[in-house]
Structures are given as structure tokens and as C-alpha cells.
Design an enzyme around this catalytic site. Sequence first.
Site: not given
Lengths: 323, 193
Positions: B36, B102
Site C-alpha cells: 500500500h 479484519k
Amino acid sequence: MAKKSRPKAAAKKIIKKKVASPKKKTSPAKASGDVFSSLLELLRRTSAELPDDIQKVILEALSREEKNTTAEYALKIIQDNIALAKKKSQPLCQDTGTVLFFISHPANFDQIKFADTARKAIVKATELGYLRQNSVNSVTGKSEPSNLGPGHPTFHFHQHKSANVEVRVMLKGGGCENVGIQYSLPYGPIEAGRDMAGVRKVILDGVVKAQGQGCGPGVLGICIGGDRSSGYLESKEQLLRKLDDTNPDKALHELETDIVASCNRLMIGPMGFGGKTTLLGCKICSQQRVPASFFVSISYMCWAYRRQGIVLGKNGAISKWLY
Amino acid sequence: MKTLTYPFTQAMVRELHVGDMVNITGKLFTGRDSVHKYLHEGNPSPVNLRNQIIYHCGPVVLKDKKTGKYRVVAAGPTTSIREEPFQWQVIRDHGIVGVIGKGGMGPKTLKACQEYGCVYFHAIGGAAQVLAERIKSVDGVYLEQFGSPEAIWELTVEDFPVVVTMDAHGNSLHQQVLDTSQAKLKELIGQGH
């Protein structure tokens, strides 16, 4: 398991049969070699098998949640995962965490030799896929394939009066470690003062802050008092306690019970999906503090509560499992 | 139980809503912190991510010494919130239609999901074995220089179980649970004082 009365050579032979790797060894097993096999097995089991005390409370949680909810769904997958990891002898969670060793040993125990053997066991466990390559150089960002490096693993040696060597391992994943928190009382945002009511407030606040990030339902290990480093270490050591034990300190026992009951009213639920089970347990200790400091250190452990322990026999073999 | 089958489209994910339990079949690309940051810095993606799903996961992968084939041994989700500063941009610039992770993500990601047609799927944290079993093959690896857990792994999955916790309509289960629990906290700490 070797009986104490058995002659040393015979005992070694039996142990060797039990733990020998598929490859035939030509040299006789050295004492350190046995410790190596024992620690490798300890790491394998810690990574792949959830201790019974944790499994029990997860089952209870599953029965408590409403049917056909995402909370129940999450706990069912967790159940399946526990069984599958054990069956396949593979990591319960891919984040095999920081490897923490807690060793209780008698006087004249060679800590350096033990640590060397433990490091070798970690390298092997990583090769075998029991552990992930989880050691990153904080300056260069480089991942260390051997899984070793400064501060990884960590060793906490304690001398005790017993003649036994007890080795406990905790694999603490980053998700739950990241939601650990240390408060310094008084804590303004929720008006938590420097007393037990203030302690309770910040613990509940810490659980609300964690939400589902730490792979709940989780377990809290807490230290009231101490300094910044001893507080966190003691809070982690609380996670070595069995979930069904009773705190001998009445006030702390009552706080532990209250925290679990109160947190389960927060409706954060498994994975933060909402639901009745936010916490599976809470273990609290206290340390003296200086007048000016009042820390509350909270370590959060995820449901994938990986801690196991062994007693090492004189020949280095596993003579007993502790959980 | 809903199903989502490859090839994925924006229209497909716009039909999903918070609370949906979904089984995904098809292709996933893992990508976590290093990936990322790398994409956020403007580096080109080594694979075309348009209409793909990115999985916040650092798997345990073993390489068979004889065949050279990779095998995923454990592959649960990692905490997504660390990608909050970058995710919206990756959704916008690379056209991904799903993020699996999550713990949920924040308002920037939620807004990007709504604007560009993307959904946040919550996998069960810690369930590395159940999830690894649903991975049928490893089809490629990119940016391996970031280390095995941080690389992009191209995976084929079957009935990969997830729950929609942030949809393309501006809803976030995480915001709802946070609001409820903060209100409960106020009740609880009001007591005993």
C-alpha cells in the site's frame, strides 16, 4: 515419558525414539540436542494447538451467541479453525507473532546455552512452517528469513526454588499486541482518577478503543502499578495464568469478574461484529508504584491464544505439558 | 449466504450490503503495509488490479524444494486500519472492487467505497487454516523483495468466507458497533462513582 528410576542411558534411548526426526541420526543425541527437539515440539504445538482452557471458553461463547448472526458465524469458523490447525499441525493464525519465552529454572542453569538452542529451534520451526518469517529490521525494513534478530525472540528468565526447568512460550500476534495500551492516571478524557474506580474506567475504555481490531473475543492481562516497562511485562505474564484459576487477591478477583461481565455488555462481540462475547477472560496483578506514577498496563490477547508450556526433564526431554 | 464469483464487477459489489455473509470464488491478490505504501507513493502496480479484490494478508508460504511450487500454509487477514491513509487512493487509482481484511477501516475508505464502487469484506481474524484451505492455487508472486508476508500473492480461492462490514452505500458496521459500545461505556463508567 522416562521414569526417574530408569538408568540414564535407557531413558535417553526411549526419548530419542519418541522425538527423533525422520532422518536417521548417526551421532548419539546430546543433551542440548534433546532440548532442541523439545523446544521445536513446544513451538509446533504452541502454533498449532489452542490450550484446553481457552477452547472451553470459546465453546461457551459459541453457545451464548444468537443463532444465524455474524457473531455466531465468526465463532463457528473459529471452532473449525481450531480443529483444522490441530489436525494439520499448522499455524492457527498466520501471524505467528513475537516469540516470547518465559523460563523458570533452578540455580546454576545455563541461560546462554538455553537461548542458543531456542534460537536454533526457531530457525527450524520457521523452515517447517510452524512459524512465519516474522522478524523485520526496524531501520531497513528488511525481513529476516531466519526469524531471528535483536529482540527476537525475547527471553524472560526467572530463578525459582524448584529443581524443574519450566519453559513457557507465547506467540503474540501483531493485531492484538497493537491494541495493548498503557494509561497513566489520572486520565482526563473519561475522568479516571487515581483509585480502583479509575482503574476500572480505563480498562473498559481500552476495550472500547480496541473494538474488533485485536481479533476478539480476547483476554486481558493487566498490571496495576509498576513502571512503564515492568507494567507491560507483568501484564503479559498474567496471560500465562490458566483462564479458570482464581486470583488469590480478593479485590483483584472481583475486578477481574466485573471487567469480563461489564465488557460483555459493550456489545462489541466476536471480531467486532456486535454480539454478546467481547471478552473471554481477564487476569490482573498489581505492583508497587512510586507516589507520582500510577500506570495501568493492558495487554490484549486474541482468541488465537497461543501459549503452551513444558517441564524439561533432566535429559532435556519433555516430561510434562503445563496447559 | 451470498456468493461472489470471478470475474468481479462494480455492479456486483454494489448489490452487497452490510451484514451479508458472502462466499467468494475466483482470484484474490494479497497486499498489506509495504504494497500500500508502494502504490501510494505512485509506483506502478506489477499486476493490473482493475476489478480485482485485494486481501490484507501476510500468508505463510512454503516453496516445494523439488517442484518449486508454492503452497500457502496459513492465510488469515491482517488488521486493515493501518492502510486507512492509503486505501482510498488505491481504490481510486487502481480500480479495485473489494478489500478483504479484519477490524474494518475508517471514513476515507468508506467514502471511496461509495464513490468508486468497492466493498470491505471482513474475514475471520486468526482463522488462518480455514481460510488457507479455501486457497486452491498460488498463481504468481510480485514484489517479493518486500519479504514473503509483504509480497503480492496471486491466489485462486473457492468459497472464501467473508462478511460485508462496509458497503458501497455508505454503511459501516464498524461505525455502528463503535457508537453502540461508546454509549454503553458511558453507562458503565457512570456507575460506581
